[in-house]
Design a protein around this motif. Structure first.
Motif, short mmCIF file in Angstrom:
data_model
loop_
_atom_site.label_atom_id
_atom_site.label_comp_id
_atom_site.label_asym_id
_atom_site.label_seq_id
_atom_site.Cartn_x
_atom_site.Cartn_y
_atom_site.Cartn_z
N HIS A 65 0.82 -1.21 0.00
CA HIS A 65 0.00 0.00 0.00
C HIS A 65 0.86 1.27 0.00
O HIS A 65 0.43 2.33 0.46
N ASN A 66 2.10 1.14 -0.52
CA ASN A 66 3.00 2.30 -0.72
C ASN A 66 3.41 2.98 0.58
O ASN A 66 3.69 4.18 0.60
N GLY A 67 3.43 2.21 1.66
CA GLY A 67 3.82 2.78 2.94
C GLY A 67 5.30 2.64 3.20
O GLY A 67 6.02 1.90 2.52
N THR A 68 5.77 3.40 4.20
CA THR A 68 7.16 3.35 4.66
C THR A 68 7.16 2.86 6.10
O THR A 68 6.48 3.44 6.96
N VAL A 69 7.90 1.77 6.39
CA VAL A 69 8.00 1.26 7.76
C VAL A 69 8.96 2.14 8.54
O VAL A 69 10.12 2.32 8.15
N ASP A 70 8.48 2.70 9.61
CA ASP A 70 9.30 3.56 10.44
C ASP A 70 10.14 2.73 11.42
O ASP A 70 11.36 2.81 11.43
N LYS A 71 9.45 1.93 12.23
CA LYS A 71 10.19 1.15 13.22
C LYS A 71 9.31 0.04 13.78
O LYS A 71 8.07 0.06 13.65
N TYR A 72 9.96 -0.93 14.42
CA TYR A 72 9.32 -1.96 15.23
C TYR A 72 9.78 -1.72 16.67
O TYR A 72 10.98 -1.67 16.94
N VAL A 73 8.85 -1.58 17.59
CA VAL A 73 9.18 -1.40 18.99
C VAL A 73 8.42 -2.45 19.78
O VAL A 73 7.20 -2.32 20.01
N GLY A 74 9.09 -3.52 20.15
CA GLY A 74 8.41 -4.61 20.83
C GLY A 74 7.37 -5.21 19.92
O GLY A 74 7.67 -5.74 18.85
N ASP A 75 6.11 -5.12 20.33
CA ASP A 75 5.01 -5.65 19.51
C ASP A 75 4.36 -4.59 18.64
O ASP A 75 3.37 -4.85 17.97
N MET A 76 4.91 -3.39 18.64
CA MET A 76 4.31 -2.27 17.92
C MET A 76 4.99 -2.05 16.57
O MET A 76 6.21 -2.12 16.47
N VAL A 77 4.17 -1.80 15.54
CA VAL A 77 4.66 -1.43 14.21
C VAL A 77 4.24 0.01 13.95
O VAL A 77 3.06 0.36 14.12
N MET A 78 5.18 0.82 13.50
CA MET A 78 4.88 2.21 13.13
C MET A 78 5.22 2.39 11.66
O MET A 78 6.32 2.02 11.21
N ALA A 79 4.28 2.93 10.90
CA ALA A 79 4.49 3.18 9.47
C ALA A 79 3.86 4.51 9.10
O ALA A 79 3.00 5.03 9.82
N PHE A 80 4.30 5.05 7.96
CA PHE A 80 3.70 6.31 7.50
C PHE A 80 3.65 6.33 5.98
O PHE A 80 4.34 5.56 5.30
N TRP A 81 2.82 7.22 5.46
CA TRP A 81 2.59 7.35 4.02
C TRP A 81 2.82 8.79 3.58
O TRP A 81 2.46 9.72 4.30
N GLY A 82 3.41 8.95 2.40
CA GLY A 82 3.65 10.28 1.83
C GLY A 82 5.09 10.67 1.79
O GLY A 82 5.44 11.71 1.24
N ALA A 83 6.01 9.86 2.34
CA ALA A 83 7.44 10.13 2.30
C ALA A 83 8.17 8.78 2.43
O ALA A 83 7.67 7.87 3.11
N PRO A 84 9.34 8.61 1.85
CA PRO A 84 10.01 9.59 0.98
C PRO A 84 9.34 9.75 -0.39
O PRO A 84 9.64 10.67 -1.12
#
Length: 786
Positions: free
Chosen positions: A570-589
């Protein structure tokens, strides 16, 4: 040491991101703006010469002004043949007086003399001055006194000017010499001393006028002056000039006023910084009035119709003055004179009225007035005039307003418009070109040059606006050259740096596309609108206590792998994995105009994949996995952040924090996903349910939170009805219709037993029913936990 450290700091600062080409582009912009506003006189003169060349080329390329058949303009030429036949100039005023009489007889309506008559003609008494009349026979003296008024050439000329034809004389003004000859006739416009000190019309210091007897006989007085540019070429003519508090029109404009019986002129002014800047001239009053836009000095560019008509009569009919005087006109010349406006001037080189114009180096000055007069006539629409009528009354009856402008002119706001245009274009190029490839830059630059020329030519042809073009083209070339050089030097370094950096954040396919245009991607921090997603495994702490380290690693790897694939799909960027948490964002780079929809689509796909994983994990003896997701959209800081030892490409900001808090609130409402109100703006294709209006901890702003249930085309009728019933209950809750809201939430709870969301609202209704609420209560709820 300090010098070296400072140099290193400056070099590092400029090398970071795209600062150097941006600053160089801005420097190029400042340089061009300096040329526009404050260049030294020698530089300004050089640029003006180049601008003249551009102007002349444009004038030569563009279609010329038209001469309708009804614009009958004739030039009576005191040419070499006339001088040979009638004698050297100046001619006797009796002979000159015969010109308006003969032209009247041939149907001329208005005659304009592009000649001044500053001295009385030699009379018979002047010829007899050496003789003492007292010594002559008294009868001779008596006869002389009797016939003197009848043979006075000036009186004859004046009488001829009033014998059925309207004559306009010329005045020659001087901008530098204050010497004045004769008296000026009263002007139609007296602007007063106060306005005269502020108005931007060309000011004249001296003049050469006509003798009183001729001036009084004339119907009007026009200015014969034409404005020479620095290279000696006539491109402009002032429609009005100022002498003291009086305004005087150019010869062609005064001829039109007399021809049209217009009441007079009016300056159209705009106030700038204490000055009354001219923007145009209004001719006449009432329904027959029309306006001619001018530059700030009241000047217009001459709309030349082509090369000179001398010797060929291509545009204007030239008639030799001697043929008029001796009734030697041919049929074509007689037809041309019928109902015509006549300019009397000279093309004889010895009489020094030859000018250089953009189209031709040798051009009769009187024909410049003819070009002006043609454009003035084009400025008013004329109905067909009865060819048998030779009075200007019938012609004036056919005058009407024209919807076109026939005079090219520099508007008083040209410098401001160019400054704004170059600022916008220069900044846009400076900010965008560093992020483009060489081919794209060259193509855009060529397109901008082409577009600038095309727009400039269209402004000339459609609106008669004479905008400078040279500095705009210089700006485009300078900024493009700077960025091409910089791009060539830095492209290989950027490609290597991007590959090493982004292959850990985005899909490999995206890395390849980024390398195709590396200048569009970098490591600099920037603020932009993004969508961020937080996904957290429910009850992970208790789950981890039940598993060995190896089992926990396997569970997380088998969970994160499909989740990451979905984010990438879905054209996302994975920011980080912290324990059981996934953080991602869309629109960059990689820019993504659909980052909202892609983030929500990824979340719904994650839920589907998690449902599949539950069965797989049960078969392998692993605990069941459930997730909560929070999504928010807003302005975020994104870039390569961290220390000199470890860095990561990540996002920061209040919008990011809100996304994390929305994820934690999913447990409070017993739902799987919450998204912020910014995420649902202009969002289409999803079925949404408004969950609550909340104030999260540490924030005063109320935020609407929504639950995306599914894609809209996947919703059945039962689900759509349930969502409508829920929103109706929520509306009654916010309207404080407690009983109605309670009844509707209970009905919903009956159909969805155990739904925590409905129970939350039922508990609030019990609490709020007997609680005094402020008049501006908006139904929001403040969460005190993170």
């Amino acid at each position: 040491m300090k010098t070296g450290s400072l140099r290193h700091s400056i070099s590092r600062f400029l090398a970071e991101g795209k600062r150097l080409p941006i600053y160089l582009g801005i420097f190029s912009l400042v340089f061009v703006l300096w040329l526009l506003l404050g260049a030294p006189r020698i530089v300004e003169g050089f640029l003006q010469r180049l601008e003249y060349l551009v102007y002349d080329q444009r004038l030569g390329i563009m279609p010329k002004a038209a001469i309708p058949a009804e614009n009958k303009i004739v030039i009576v030429d005191l040419d070499e043949r006339s001088l040979q036949a009638e004698g050297q100039y100046p001619w006797n005023r009796i002979k000159l007086g015969q010109l308006p009489e003969k032209l009247r007889d041939n149907g001329a309506l208005v005659i304009g003399f592009d000649i001044t008559f500053p001295e009385p003609d030699r009379s018979i008494r002047d010829l007899l001055a050496p003789i003492d009349l007292a010594e002559l026979e008294p009868s001779f003296v008596e006869t002389l006194e009797l016939i003197e008024p009848q043979i006075n050439s000036d009186q004859y000329f004046a009488k001829a000017m009033g014998s059925g034809v309207d004559v306009v004389l010329s005045v020659n003004f001087n901008q530098r010499n204050s010497a004045s000859y004769n008296d000026l006739p009263p002007s139609i416009i007296d602007i007063g001393e106060q306005l005269a000190s502020r108005v931007t019309v060309l000011n004249m210091e001296g003049f050469t006028g006509n003798i009183a007897i001729l001036q009084e006989a004339a119907k009007g007085t026009g200015v014969m002056n034409q404005q020479l540019d620095a290279d000696g070429v006539v491109r402009r003519v002032p429609l009005l000039v100022r002498y003291g508090t009086q305004l005087y029109p150019t010869l062609s404009l005064e001829m039109l006023r007399v021809y049209a019986f217009a009441a007079g002129y009016e300056l159209l002014l705009e106030q700038y910084a204490g000055f009354d800047v001219v923007r145009g001239i209004r001719i006449g009053k009432g329904a027959g009035a029309f306006e001619i836009p001018t530059d700030s000095l009241g000047q217009v560019n001459v709309p030349y119709v082509g090369l000179s008509s001398l010797n060929n009569n291509n545009y204007f009919t030239y008639v030799s003055a001697t043929d008029v005087l001796n009734d030697a006109l041919n049929a074509d010349e007689r037809f041309a004179l019928e109902n015509s406006l006549v300019l009397v001037g000279t093309s004889a080189p010895g009489l020094v009225d030859i000018r250089a114009v953009p189209l031709q180096q040798v051009y009769p000055g009187v024909e410049i007035h003819a070009n002006m007069l043609n454009a003035l006539l084009n400025s008013v629409a004329r109905y067909e005039v009865d060819s048998g009528t030779t009075t200007s009354n019938s012609v004036f009856a056919g005058l009407n307003l024209s919807k076109e402008i026939y005079f090219p002119y520099k508007p008083d706001w040209e410098v401001g418009a160019l400054f704004f245009l170059m600022m916008v274009l220069g900044l846009a190029m400076s900010m965008t070109f560093p992020f483009l490839g060489a081919a794209s830059m060259a193509l855009i630059s060529l397109s901008l040059i082409t577009l600038s020329i095309w727009v400039n030519f269209r402004l000339w042809s459609d609106y008669k606006l004479d905008f400078s073009l040279l500095l705009l083209l210089l700006l485009i070339v300078l900024v493009t050259t700077v960025n091409l050089i910089y791009g060539y030097l830095s492209e290989s370094r950027n490609r290597k740096k991007i590959k090493n950096m982004f292959d850990q954040y985005v899909p490999y396919a995206h890395i390849d596309s980024m390398l195709e245009d590396p200048d569009n991607y970098g490591f600099e921090g920037e603020s932009k609108e993004l969508s961020v997603l937080f996904s957290d495994i429910r009850n992970f702490t208790s789950m981890s206590e039940q598993l060995s380290a190896t089992q926990l690693k396997i569970l997380l790897n088998d969970f994160f792998t499909p989740v990451t694939e979905i984010i990438f799909e879905h054209n996302g960027t994975v920011d980080k994995y912290v324990g059981d948490m996934v953080m991602a964002f869309w629109g960059a780079p990689i820019a993504d105009a659909n980052h909202r929809a892609n983030a929500i689509g990824a979340a719904l796909a994650i839920f589907d994949r998690v449902d599949q994983l539950k069965a797989e994990f049960r078969e392998r003896g692993l605990p069941e996995v459930n997730v909560g997701i929070g999504i928010n959209t807003g302005m975020m800081h994104v870039g390569d952040m961290g220390s000199a030892y470890r860095r990561s490409y990540t996002v920061l900001g209040d919008a990011v924090n809100l996304g994390s808090r929305l994820e934690s609130l999913t447990k409070f409402y017993g739902i799987r996903i919450l998204v912020g109100e910014e995420t649902v703006k202009n969002l289409e294709g999803f079925l949404l349910r408004l969950i609550d209006r909340v104030k999260v901890r540490g924030k005063d702003r109320v935020v609407n939170c929504y639950e995306p249930l599914c894609r809209r085309d996947q919703a059945d009728q039962a689900l759509l009805q349930r969502v409508d019933d829920y929103h109706q209950a929520l509306d009654h809750y916010r309207a404080r219709n407690w009983d109605q809201a309670e009844q509707e939430f209970n009905a919903l709870l009956k159909n969805e037993a155990g739904c925590l969301l409905y129970e939350v609202y039922l508990q609030r209704i019990e609490t709020l029913r007997d609680t005094p609420l402020a008049e501006d209560w908006d139904g929001s709820f403040t969460h005190t936990n993170k």
